[in-house]
Design an enzyme around this catalytic site. Structure first.
Site, short mmCIF file in Angstrom:
data_model
loop_
_atom_site.label_atom_id
_atom_site.label_comp_id
_atom_site.label_asym_id
_atom_site.label_seq_id
_atom_site.Cartn_x
_atom_site.Cartn_y
_atom_site.Cartn_z
N HIS A 98 6.14 2.27 -2.43
CA HIS A 98 5.55 3.27 -3.33
C HIS A 98 5.44 4.54 -2.49
CE1 HIS A 98 3.44 5.16 -6.45
NE2 HIS A 98 2.51 4.25 -6.72
N LYS A 100 17.36 -3.00 -25.79
CA LYS A 100 18.52 -3.49 -26.55
C LYS A 100 19.48 -4.17 -25.59
CE LYS A 100 18.77 0.43 -29.76
NZ LYS A 100 19.60 1.62 -30.04
N ARG A 107 9.38 4.15 -12.31
CA ARG A 107 8.63 2.96 -11.85
C ARG A 107 9.24 1.75 -12.52
NH1 ARG A 107 2.23 2.01 -11.48
NH2 ARG A 107 2.65 3.34 -9.69
N ARG A 137 -2.51 6.62 -12.63
CA ARG A 137 -2.51 7.73 -11.68
C ARG A 137 -1.13 8.30 -11.39
NH1 ARG A 137 -7.13 5.17 -11.24
NH2 ARG A 137 -5.83 3.36 -11.58
N THR A 138 -0.17 7.42 -11.09
CA THR A 138 1.15 7.95 -10.69
C THR A 138 1.77 8.70 -11.86
OG1 THR A 138 1.39 6.06 -9.21
CG2 THR A 138 3.38 7.34 -9.67
N1 ASP Z 1 -1.42 1.78 -8.19
C1 ASP Z 1 -0.86 1.12 -7.05
C2 ASP Z 1 0.55 0.65 -7.34
O1 ASP Z 1 1.12 0.99 -8.35
C3 ASP Z 1 -1.75 0.05 -6.51
C4 ASP Z 1 -2.00 -1.13 -7.40
O2 ASP Z 1 -1.48 -1.23 -8.50
O3 ASP Z 1 -2.77 -1.99 -6.96
O4 ASP Z 1 1.12 -0.05 -6.52
#
Ligand code: ASP
Length: 354
Positions: free
Chosen positions: A171, A113, A134, A83-84
């Site tokens: 997040h 590397k 991320r 999703r993100t």
């Molecule tokens: N998608 C959310 C996160 O990246 C929640 C999860 O992974 O449970 O934190």
């Protein structure tokens, strides 16, 4: 290379001190690292922009593609994401911008590397206007903000970092879409009982959401934290929430609070964050949302989940029954993710919206 995972990245981090800037009504050029940057007025601006963007998408307004035309977003995801990552990419494309990523994924980036994160970030900053990062390590997005600020003093085209998840830390953009969804569904945040359930220790979404609810400073909000003793919300966060005059109720029994709850925020036990498999196995079945459980909730409650979900929403048959319940709004929540991320991209890249 194929068997490498995000755990195999080595981080070599020098000491640095970085405080993300407060938004204070002006998003332009600011890294988005923590919900601590947002106060109520900033959230209201974002809610308004996300609502307007949603309306413009619904009416197929082609002018949206001018808002980030010529801008480039880099997607740097060192942990799994559906999703993100996809909603940011979709958001940027719908705004007319371009998206870049390392060919074949970050497993083929120079971090494998042995390059350190600060160099990878600065390399990416030379090419992109905004980086969505991320990373499995807490503090990684702070590091990105710090080193991009140094880089930005030397290059023509400054780059903004947005955290897409900072280990078990925060997040922020998930929390922004979550609070927008609550506001959108309830038309306000006052007088709500909001219940966060599950792995409140490792869940970065609940950390950010709890703080953001506190920062929004709505009246008469109660925050219920339902978790087993070993997975409780970090006390630094509960203390902060309490300092905002929010009543906090902590329990390991959902039945204590479900009938009073307006917003149920369900979460996954974060299997990948447990050092010891046995510890996960012991706890993983403690909280399961089932259709039977949802029957106990208010008729106008809403059920949210940041997703992905596994067995914490029962079986696949249970999923289907829960999904059909009008109180389950996690698909709307997901969709809102794109609108909120569009609003944020326009704000940080252009400063204004419309
Ligand atoms: N998608 C959310 C996160 O990246 C929640 C999860 O992974 O449970 O934190």
């Amino acid at each position: 290379m194929a068997e490498q995972t995000s755990q195999s990245i080595s981080i070599s981090r020098h000491a640095f001190s970085y405080q993300p800037p407060a938004i204070q009504g002006d998003f332009q050029g600011k890294h988005i690292i923590s919900v601590d940057q947002f106060q109520r007025a900033d959230l209201d601006i974002l809610f308004q922009a996300a609502t307007a963007i949603r309306e413009r998408i619904r009416t197929q307004d082609r002018g949206l593609t001018e808002l980030c035309a010529g801008k480039v977003m880099a997607s740097l995801f060192f942990e799994a994401s559906t999703r993100t990552d996809m909603s940011f990419q979709a958001a940027m494309r719908r705004l007319g911008g371009d998206v870049i990523a390392v060919s074949n994924g970050v497993r083929f980036s120079s971090m494998y590397k042995g390059e350190n994160l600060s160099d990878t970030i600065r390399a990416t900053g030379c090419y992109a206007d905004v980086i969505v990062l991320r990373h499995p390590e807490i503090g990684s997005s702070y590091e990105a903000g710090y080193y991009l600020d140094l880089l930005n003093q030397r290059i023509d085209n400054p780059t903004v970092a947005i955290s897409g998840g900072d280990g078990i830390g925060e997040h922020p953009t998930q929390a922004l879409l979550d609070i927008f969804t609550i506001y959108d569904q309830k038309q306000a945040l006052d007088k709500l009982t909001i219940t966060l359930v599950g792995d409140l220790k490792h869940g970065r979404t609940v950390h950010s959401l709890a703080k953001l609810i506190a920062n929004y400073a709505a009246a008469e909000v109660r925050l219920c934290l339902v978790a087993p003793a070993s997975l409780r919300m970090p006390s630094a966060i509960t203390d902060l929430v309490k300092s905002h005059q929010i009543t906090v109720i902590e329990t390991d029994n959902l039945l204590d609070v479900i009938e009073e709850t307006d917003v149920i925020y369900w979460t996954r036990i974060q299997e990948e964050r447990f050092g010891e498999r046995a510890a996960y196995e012991r706890i993983k079945d403690r909280f399961i949302m089932t259709p039977r459980m949802l029957k106990l909730a208010k008729a106008d409650a809403i059920l949210m989940h940041p997703l992905p979900r596994k067995h914490e929403m029962g079986t696949r048959e249970d999923h289907d029954i829960l999904d059909a319940d009008p109180r389950s709004i996690y698909f709307e929540q997901m969709e809102n993710g794109m609108y909120v991320r569009m609003a944020l991209l326009v704000k940080v890249l252009r400063g204004v919206y419309v």
